[in-house]
Design a protein around this motif. Structure first.
Motif, PDB file in Angstrom:
ATOM      1  N   UNK A  50       0.844  -1.199   0.000  1.00 36.47           N
ATOM      2  CA  UNK A  50       0.000   0.000   0.000  1.00 36.47           C
ATOM      3  C   UNK A  50       0.884   1.255   0.000  1.00 36.47           C
ATOM      4  N   UNK A  51       0.809   2.045  -1.070  1.00 38.61           N
ATOM      5  CA  UNK A  51       1.694   3.206  -1.222  1.00 38.61           C
ATOM      6  C   UNK A  51       1.422   4.284  -0.170  1.00 38.61           C
ATOM      7  N   UNK A  52       0.188   4.402   0.295  1.00 44.13           N
ATOM      8  CA  UNK A  52      -0.122   5.385   1.336  1.00 44.13           C
ATOM      9  C   UNK A  52       0.576   5.020   2.651  1.00 44.13           C
ATOM     10  N   UNK A  53       0.647   3.726   2.950  1.00 41.13           N
ATOM     11  CA  UNK A  53       1.340   3.302   4.169  1.00 41.13           C
ATOM     12  C   UNK A  53       2.842   3.534   4.061  1.00 41.13           C
ATOM     13  N   UNK A  54       3.400   3.268   2.887  1.00 41.32           N
ATOM     14  CA  UNK A  54       4.828   3.498   2.684  1.00 41.32           C
ATOM     15  C   UNK A  54       5.122   4.992   2.832  1.00 41.32           C
ATOM     16  N   UNK A  55       4.276   5.827   2.255  1.00 40.70           N
ATOM     17  CA  UNK A  55       4.447   7.287   2.390  1.00 40.70           C
ATOM     18  C   UNK A  55       4.312   7.720   3.844  1.00 40.70           C
ATOM     19  N   UNK A  56       3.362   7.149   4.556  1.00 45.59           N
ATOM     20  CA  UNK A  56       3.190   7.485   5.969  1.00 45.59           C
ATOM     21  C   UNK A  56       4.423   7.080   6.770  1.00 45.59           C
ATOM     22  N   UNK A  57       4.997   5.930   6.471  1.00 45.21           N
ATOM     23  CA  UNK A  57       6.217   5.494   7.166  1.00 45.21           C
ATOM     24  C   UNK A  57       7.352   6.486   6.929  1.00 45.21           C
ATOM     25  N   UNK A  58       7.490   6.962   5.696  1.00 40.77           N
ATOM     26  CA  UNK A  58       8.538   7.948   5.396  1.00 40.77           C
ATOM     27  C   UNK A  58       8.283   9.259   6.131  1.00 40.77           C
ATOM     28  N   UNK A  60       6.653   9.657   8.981  1.00 39.69           N
ATOM     29  CA  UNK A  60       6.937   9.429  10.405  1.00 39.69           C
ATOM     30  C   UNK A  60       8.442   9.380  10.665  1.00 39.69           C
ATOM     31  N   UNK A  61       9.171   8.706   9.792  1.00 33.09           N
ATOM     32  CA  UNK A  61      10.626   8.613   9.959  1.00 33.09           C
ATOM     33  C   UNK A  61      11.270   9.994   9.868  1.00 33.09           C
ATOM     34  N   UNK A  62      10.810  10.814   8.918  1.00 31.61           N
ATOM     35  CA  UNK A  62      11.343  12.184   8.798  1.00 31.61           C
ATOM     36  C   UNK A  62      11.089  12.969  10.083  1.00 31.61           C
ATOM     37  N   UNK A  63       9.870  12.866  10.607  1.00 33.09           N
ATOM     38  CA  UNK A  63       9.522  13.590  11.830  1.00 33.09           C
ATOM     39  C   UNK A  63      10.371  13.129  13.020  1.00 33.09           C
ATOM     40  N   UNK A  64      10.774  11.864  13.006  1.00 37.75           N
ATOM     41  CA  UNK A  64      11.614  11.319  14.070  1.00 37.75           C
ATOM     42  C   UNK A  64      13.103  11.485  13.773  1.00 37.75           C
ATOM     43  N   UNK A  65      13.411  12.052  12.595  1.00 31.05           N
ATOM     44  CA  UNK A  65      14.795  12.224  12.156  1.00 31.05           C
ATOM     45  C   UNK A  65      15.529  10.878  12.049  1.00 31.05           C
ATOM     46  N   UNK A  66      14.816   9.886  11.521  1.00 32.61           N
ATOM     47  CA  UNK A  66      15.375   8.548  11.316  1.00 32.61           C
ATOM     48  C   UNK A  66      15.399   8.289   9.809  1.00 32.61           C
ATOM     49  N   UNK A  67      16.573   8.085   9.231  1.00 34.47           N
ATOM     50  CA  UNK A  67      16.632   7.778   7.796  1.00 34.47           C
ATOM     51  C   UNK A  67      15.886   6.473   7.503  1.00 34.47           C
ATOM     52  N   UNK A  68      15.109   6.467   6.425  1.00 36.52           N
ATOM     53  CA  UNK A  68      14.314   5.294   6.037  1.00 36.52           C
ATOM     54  C   UNK A  68      14.479   5.076   4.541  1.00 36.52           C
ATOM     55  N   UNK A  69      14.756   3.852   4.148  1.00 34.20           N
ATOM     56  CA  UNK A  69      14.994   3.497   2.749  1.00 34.20           C
ATOM     57  C   UNK A  69      13.880   2.563   2.291  1.00 34.20           C
ATOM     58  N   UNK A  70      13.277   2.849   1.141  1.00 27.22           N
ATOM     59  CA  UNK A  70      12.300   1.932   0.542  1.00 27.22           C
ATOM     60  C   UNK A  70      13.041   0.828  -0.192  1.00 27.22           C
ATOM     61  N   UNK A  71      12.579  -0.412  -0.004  1.00 24.27           N
ATOM     62  CA  UNK A  71      13.243  -1.536  -0.647  1.00 24.27           C
ATOM     63  C   UNK A  71      12.253  -2.477  -1.311  1.00 24.27           C
ATOM     64  N   UNK A  72      12.795  -3.271  -2.220  1.00 22.84           N
ATOM     65  CA  UNK A  72      12.110  -4.451  -2.724  1.00 22.84           C
ATOM     66  C   UNK A  72      12.696  -5.612  -1.934  1.00 22.84           C
ATOM     67  N   UNK A  73      11.827  -6.372  -1.294  1.00 21.27           N
ATOM     68  CA  UNK A  73      12.253  -7.407  -0.359  1.00 21.27           C
ATOM     69  C   UNK A  73      11.990  -8.805  -0.921  1.00 21.27           C
ATOM     70  N   UNK A  74      12.953  -9.690  -0.737  1.00 18.56           N
ATOM     71  CA  UNK A  74      12.825 -11.099  -1.101  1.00 18.56           C
ATOM     72  C   UNK A  74      12.341 -11.837   0.144  1.00 18.56           C
ATOM     73  N   UNK A  75      11.079 -12.243   0.128  1.00 22.19           N
ATOM     74  CA  UNK A  75      10.489 -12.978   1.245  1.00 22.19           C
ATOM     75  C   UNK A  75      10.511 -14.444   0.853  1.00 22.19           C
ATOM     76  N   UNK A  76      11.447 -15.181   1.405  1.00 22.48           N
ATOM     77  CA  UNK A  76      11.726 -16.527   0.924  1.00 22.48           C
ATOM     78  C   UNK A  76      11.326 -17.605   1.928  1.00 22.48           C
ATOM     79  N   UNK A  77      11.005 -18.759   1.415  1.00 24.43           N
ATOM     80  CA  UNK A  77      10.738 -19.927   2.259  1.00 24.43           C
ATOM     81  C   UNK A  77      12.015 -20.681   2.593  1.00 24.43           C
TER      82      UNK A  77
END
Length: 163
Positions: A50-58, A60-77
């Protein structure tokens, strides 16, 4: 309404390094978990979070002064494979690896909820084949940033949705 997974991940390329806090924007997987819920996917597909959640996370991170990187994640078995982290990254076209984001996202959608995964990179394979890993002391100190971002997302999301 919102499920957030906070956890650790491995870094699979130079986009991330140990200690980075990341938000999973896209998920790729080799799992067939969704088939058990009648929610199959093509294993070549990239699942968009959900792009709105990803934007909200960014936000929140900015407001907390915490660098946050968007990634493509490999969720493996697969915990063990014949491929090292960098090879897995090249094969999967992903930046980070862990085992839960796909299942969380699938379960959230199955129950008509939203899901978000925020991770701290705890291990990386360097270009020369060596590994960088957080010590237990560094884990103790750096994982808190991930939890702070996750908690702030929950607070702001609940205010926006008057939960």
């Amino acid at each position: 309404d919102l499920i957030i997974r906070c956890g650790s991940s491995g870094g699979m390329n130079d986009k991330v390094k140990t200690g980075d806090v990341v938000v999973v924007e896209n998920i790729r997987t080799n799992s067939n978990y969704g088939e058990w819920l009648n929610m199959p996917h093509n294993k070549e597909d990239t699942i968009k979070v959900d792009s709105e959640l990803v934007s909200l996370a960014h936000k929140c991170a900015r407001e907390l002064n915490i660098p946050l990187i968007s990634t493509t994640n490999w969720s493996t078995d697969n915990f063990y494979t014949p491929y090292n982290l960098r090879e897995q990254g090249e094969r999967s076209k992903c930046d980070t690896v862990e085992m839960e984001s796909y299942v969380l996202d699938t379960n959230a959608k199955y129950h008509n909820k939203k899901g978000l995964t925020i991770l701290t990179v705890t291990d990386c394979m360097n270009k020369d084949g060596s590994f960088s890993s957080l010590t237990w002391q560094e884990r103790e100190q750096t994982l808190s940033n991930m939890f702070l971002v996750g908690l702030e997302v929950l607070v702001q999301y609940s205010k926006m949705n008057k939960v």
